[in-house]
Design an enzyme around this catalytic site. Structure first.
Site, PDB file in Angstrom:
ATOM      1  N   HIS A 221      93.847  11.680 -42.725  1.00  0.00           N
ATOM      2  CA  HIS A 221      92.965  12.507 -41.615  1.00  0.00           C
ATOM      3  C   HIS A 221      91.714  12.812 -42.289  1.00  0.00           C
ATOM      4  O   HIS A 221      91.127  13.743 -41.752  1.00  0.00           O
ATOM      5  CB  HIS A 221      93.740  13.567 -41.013  1.00  0.00           C
ATOM      6  CG  HIS A 221      93.094  13.885 -39.752  1.00  0.00           C
ATOM      7  ND1 HIS A 221      92.701  12.922 -38.698  1.00  0.00           N
ATOM      8  CD2 HIS A 221      92.744  15.022 -38.956  1.00  0.00           C
ATOM      9  CE1 HIS A 221      92.141  13.618 -37.668  1.00  0.00           C
ATOM     10  NE2 HIS A 221      92.245  14.725 -37.755  1.00  0.00           N
TER      11      HIS A 221
ATOM     12  N   HIS B 116      93.711  19.953 -41.879  1.00  0.00           N
ATOM     13  CA  HIS B 116      92.899  18.986 -41.568  1.00  0.00           C
ATOM     14  C   HIS B 116      92.078  18.567 -42.815  1.00  0.00           C
ATOM     15  O   HIS B 116      91.718  19.659 -43.561  1.00  0.00           O
ATOM     16  CB  HIS B 116      92.086  19.561 -40.685  1.00  0.00           C
ATOM     17  CG  HIS B 116      92.448  19.000 -39.080  1.00  0.00           C
ATOM     18  ND1 HIS B 116      93.254  19.485 -38.405  1.00  0.00           N
ATOM     19  CD2 HIS B 116      91.610  17.902 -38.281  1.00  0.00           C
ATOM     20  CE1 HIS B 116      93.103  18.885 -37.297  1.00  0.00           C
ATOM     21  NE2 HIS B 116      92.103  18.001 -37.154  1.00  0.00           N
TER      22      HIS B 116
ATOM     23  N   SER C 278      92.943  24.461 -39.961  1.00  0.00           N
ATOM     24  CA  SER C 278      91.716  24.133 -40.511  1.00  0.00           C
ATOM     25  C   SER C 278      91.393  24.536 -41.993  1.00  0.00           C
ATOM     26  O   SER C 278      92.269  25.547 -42.374  1.00  0.00           O
ATOM     27  CB  SER C 278      90.530  25.031 -39.780  1.00  0.00           C
ATOM     28  OG  SER C 278      89.118  24.666 -40.372  1.00  0.00           O
TER      29      SER C 278
ATOM     30  N   GLU D  75      97.825  14.138 -33.672  1.00  0.00           N
ATOM     31  CA  GLU D  75      97.820  15.364 -34.364  1.00  0.00           C
ATOM     32  C   GLU D  75      98.695  16.520 -33.686  1.00  0.00           C
ATOM     33  O   GLU D  75      98.126  16.966 -32.398  1.00  0.00           O
ATOM     34  CB  GLU D  75      96.281  15.692 -34.225  1.00  0.00           C
ATOM     35  CG  GLU D  75      95.240  14.580 -34.824  1.00  0.00           C
ATOM     36  CD  GLU D  75      93.787  15.055 -34.934  1.00  0.00           C
ATOM     37  OE1 GLU D  75      93.607  16.135 -35.370  1.00  0.00           O
ATOM     38  OE2 GLU D  75      93.289  14.230 -34.457  1.00  0.00           O
TER      39      GLU D  75
ATOM     40  N   TYR E 176      96.186  14.590 -29.565  1.00  0.00           N
ATOM     41  CA  TYR E 176      96.768  15.488 -29.936  1.00  0.00           C
ATOM     42  C   TYR E 176      98.067  15.998 -29.182  1.00  0.00           C
ATOM     43  O   TYR E 176      98.399  15.155 -28.153  1.00  0.00           O
ATOM     44  CB  TYR E 176      95.934  16.990 -29.538  1.00  0.00           C
ATOM     45  CG  TYR E 176      94.845  17.259 -30.674  1.00  0.00           C
ATOM     46  CD1 TYR E 176      94.965  17.955 -31.646  1.00  0.00           C
ATOM     47  CD2 TYR E 176      93.771  16.300 -30.827  1.00  0.00           C
ATOM     48  CE1 TYR E 176      93.908  18.190 -32.674  1.00  0.00           C
ATOM     49  CE2 TYR E 176      92.857  16.495 -31.868  1.00  0.00           C
ATOM     50  CZ  TYR E 176      93.019  17.549 -32.687  1.00  0.00           C
ATOM     51  OH  TYR E 176      91.962  17.660 -33.735  1.00  0.00           O
TER      52      TYR E 176
ATOM     53  N   SER F 261      84.755   8.426 -59.200  1.00  0.00           N
ATOM     54  CA  SER F 261      84.766   9.534 -59.905  1.00  0.00           C
ATOM     55  C   SER F 261      84.302  10.614 -58.988  1.00  0.00           C
ATOM     56  O   SER F 261      83.346  10.489 -58.286  1.00  0.00           O
ATOM     57  CB  SER F 261      84.202   9.513 -61.051  1.00  0.00           C
ATOM     58  OG  SER F 261      84.572   8.296 -61.951  1.00  0.00           O
TER      59      SER F 261
ATOM     60  N   THR G 163      80.625  11.825 -59.654  1.00  0.00           N
ATOM     61  CA  THR G 163      79.397  10.985 -59.294  1.00  0.00           C
ATOM     62  C   THR G 163      79.015  10.875 -57.672  1.00  0.00           C
ATOM     63  O   THR G 163      80.338  11.312 -57.032  1.00  0.00           O
ATOM     64  CB  THR G 163      79.707   9.248 -59.717  1.00  0.00           C
ATOM     65  OG1 THR G 163      80.827   8.877 -59.022  1.00  0.00           O
ATOM     66  CG2 THR G 163      79.925   9.262 -61.139  1.00  0.00           C
TER      67      THR G 163
END
Length: 744
Positions: free
Chosen positions: A154, A263, A314, A500, A540, A675, A678
């Protein structure tokens, strides 16, 4: 006479002995048959089913065959919309971290199951169907819709464009082959690697709680659930993390699979780099830990972090505040006096989205590592898989002796357009709307048509914004046929949920599945986990009570107020079939469509690349400084081509950071664009010119020495009427990293 009598008597004695032995043997047989009958009566189906998965295993039980695999599934990081926030301005423009598919295959000698967790917003129906088709071509009936689970982490910073339903195509610039192909190929490759690597091994399970990493973003909806139900739980989000530890027969770890509900939105809607977000970063950290000396995406140990019942959860743990005033948002509708829902944003725990991703990712990684290290409870027992396709627009459920309820044709409510505190909408919609808006309803009626009375009544109290179940041009706007699926690995049941699902909905579903599995006595101490965003995306799934409040999650529960009841009914049926060993009797259900016509793309072909006069692609526009310290940010900018011209970028890199090895007099790659340290930014300029800026955030662990940064890409030019794509590379000046700016 005497002799005959003696022989006769001997024969009589022998006959008597044999008769006694016969009677004794008959008695023993009758006793054994009676005991077996009694045992069958008391154990029910245990006489025909495999040994109880939850029971104490024998000292030398048969190990599983286990395979793990990981493969790059990153698509073109330029101009393709990112999937999750539905923000048309959020198109890809570089790479923060690469995206991977991680596959786990388990075989008990009679059954095989596959679980894949991929760094993607969600698994779409089209993606699953294409993966299953490719598996069928390659492996025949070995990997099928019933024993393969595909789940998305997600992340909201993976590429869009892999859907076949109109609503998603509209918000994603259509169906984009360049987006779906690396996903299909990456998932297949991860399964291929796991398939090739299968060997005898063992699985251990553990669970624990992770606090300070999740927050319920719709507490008002949660509070509408029955008080006595809420009292059973300490938190309004699920804090538990479940971990499966995979080892070979020597006890050496080969992989880990975990589930945690949060999330993957630590990277917010302003980000334009492809990123695996917090869950992917947790995988990155554990894999780097277990594969020392390897570059990201390499090494044999595979760490999968899977989504769970995250619907209202959240990672922005400081909660929502009004960006323009710093004050808390309105509790009921998550809006601000000035700026509405767009100004109400969730924050934290870090100072910015990168810091927050780092903190949440580290929290998840540390807890998983701890649970992995202490996992000693072995998972034993047989494997099962059960799957059905269900027409979710027409499910009727008996809720008591007198009443039935039904699902509805798909529809989205007004609060869907409000978004969430993790990413609000641009228009004047608010969460918690139980009445329509005449202005927006009028526009909808003129453009798309009015919802039917039947659909409006079915979805009550949702005020319908888009009656997607009644919209079929050029293709249906939402799916009707949905996968429901459960796989069991010994005492662990994985419930693959196509959307969800909120905290309380997930709790009810886990409880229902566990109750059914254990009802026959064949499962004990069962660990039920929710694998969210699996197989097909249907937005949902809230409880009936949460639906009444009509915040974003309720407005996005597309099959109406009784959606959860329908899923509970269907998943109970799957669990019951597994417990009774009657999976083969389950009807397959109506197959989902695989559309070949009317798929459209709104993404134009990438034009030819141009460059400033007197330059070449790969030339430096902004050079590095000669010296840096640990903690600094090295930045260099190149003349670049459009990354879309690089084609299939899986297992490649746009960036390397290299250190000079004085002993071998060679350059060694230390970091790539996969990585964490970066960042590859692609900037589209005017006149079809573009540049690429590479940042290297020098970690404290970076050894002192001489470094260089290289950039790789492709540019397109026209040779006559034929487009020609050419590879290029650029390289920075050599610079030093040292603990001090002064030479000693």
């Amino acid at each position: 006479m005497a002799a005959r009598k003696s022989a006769c008597c001997g024969l009589s004695a022998l006959e008597a002995t044999l008769t006694v032995l016969f009677i004794l043997m008959t008695a023993v047989c009758v006793t054994l048959i009676t005991l077996m009958a009694i045992w069958k009566t008391h154990t029910g189906l245990q006489s025909t089913l495999p040994p109880s998965p939850g029971s104490t295993p024998p000292p030398h039980h048969k190990p599983y065959l286990i395979g793990v695999g990981r493969a790059d599934c990153t698509g073109p990081p330029a101009e393709v919309p990112l999937m999750g926030y539905a923000n048309p301005q959020q198109t890809a423009a570089g790479i923060h971290t690469r995206l991977y598919s991680r596959a786990f295959i388990i075989d008990d000698g009679r059954q095989r199951v596959v679980f894949v967790t991929a760094d993607v917003g969600m698994i779409s129906q089209r993606l699953r169907l294409e993966v299953l088709q490719a598996l069928q071509v390659k492996y025949g009936d070995l990997y099928r819709q019933d024993n393969v689970v595909l789940s998305g982490t997600h992340t909201h910073c993976g590429l869009a464009g892999y859907f076949q339903y109109t609503l998603f195509m509209i918000s994603s610039k259509g169906y984009i082959k360049a987006s779906i192909e690396p996903l299909v190929n990456g998932i297949i490759k991860s399964i291929d690697i796991a398939h090739r690597n299968m060997k005898p091994g063992r699985i251990y399970r553990n669970r624990g709680e992770l606090d300070d990493s999740s927050l319920n973003r719709s507490p008002h909806s949660y509070l509408n659930n029955p008080e006595d139900e809420r009292r059973r739980y300490k938190w309004n989000t699920d804090k538990q993390m479940v971990v499966l530890k995979f080892t070979d027969l020597d006890g050496d770890g080969i992989g880990m699979l975990s589930w945690f509900a949060v999330h993957a939105v630590s990277m917010n809607y302003t980000n334009r780099m492809v990123s695996s977000d917090n869950m992917g970063y947790a995988s990155y950290l554990l894999e780097q830990d277990k594969n020392p000396g390897e570059l990201p995406g390499q090494g044999g140990f595979v760490a999968g972090f899977s989504s769970s019942n995250l619907g209202d959860v959240s990672p922005n743990t400081r909660g929502p505040h009004c960006v323009n005033t710093g004050l808390p948002c309105d509790y009921l509708n998550s809006s601000c006096p000035l700026g509405g829902t767009k100004m109400c944003q969730g924050f934290g725990p870090g100072d910015d989205m990168f810091d927050s991703t780092n903190i949440i990712g580290h929290n998840i990684y540390r807890k998983a590592k701890e649970l992995y290290a202490n996992a000693v409870e072995e998972v034993t027992g047989f494997l099962h898989s059960a799957h059905q396709w269900v027409n979710m627009t027409d499910v009727t459920v008996q809720i008591n002796s007198t009443h039935t309820v039904s699902t509805c044709k798909p529809a989205l409510g007004h609060s869907f357009a409000a978004g969430t505190t993790d990413g609000g909408g641009d228009l004047n919609f608010t969460q918690g709307a139980v009445e329509g808006d005449p202005f927006w309803d009028g526009i909808r009626d003129a453009l798309l048509g009015q919802p039917s009375n039947q659909t409006q009544e079915c979805h009550h109290p949702k005020p319908i914004l888009f009656s997607t179940g009644e919209m079929n041009w050029p293709l249906p706007w939402h799916p009707q046929i949905v996968d429901v699926q459960i796989i069991t690995i010994g005492s662990v049941a994985v419930v693959a949920v196509p959307g969800e699902i909120t905290t309380m909905s997930g709790r009810r579903l886990r409880e229902a599945v566990k109750q059914e599995l254990q009802s026959e006595g064949t499962f004990r101490d069962t660990e039920v986990v929710i694998a969210g965003l699996s197989n097909v995306y249907t937005h949902y799934i809230t409880t009936y009570e949460e639906y009444q409040v009509q915040r974003y999650e309720g407005a996005s529960t597309i099959y109406g107020p009784h959606t959860l009841n329908a899923y509970l009914h269907k998943y109970r049926g799957l669990a019951r079939a597994i417990a009774q060993d009657r999976v083969s009797e389950l009807p397959a259900g109506p197959q989902p469509p695989f559309f070949t016509k009317n798929l459209f793309s709104l993404l134009p072909k990438a034009p030819v690349d141009k460059k400033p006069e007197n330059t070449s692609f790969g030339d430096i526009l902004q050079q590095v400084y000669p010296i840096y310290r640990q903690g600094d940010v090295v930045s260099v900018t190149f003349v670049a081509g459009n990354p879309r011209h690089s084609g299939d970028i899986r297992d490649k890199t746009f960036v390397t950071v290299e250190i000079y090895d004085n002993r071998t007099e060679t350059w060694e790659v230390m970091y790539t664009d996969a990585s964490w340290e970066t960042r590859f930014h692609w900037v589209k300029g005017s006149n079809q010119q573009s540049n690429a800026t590479v940042e290297w955030h020098v970690p404290p662990s970076a050894p002192s020495g001489s470094y260089r940064i290289r950039h790789f890409g492709h540019y397109k030019q026209m040779k006559g009427f034929r487009p020609v794509i050419t590879a290029y590379e650029g390289m920075s000046d050599i610079f030093r990293v040292t603990t001090s700016f002064y030479y000693q």
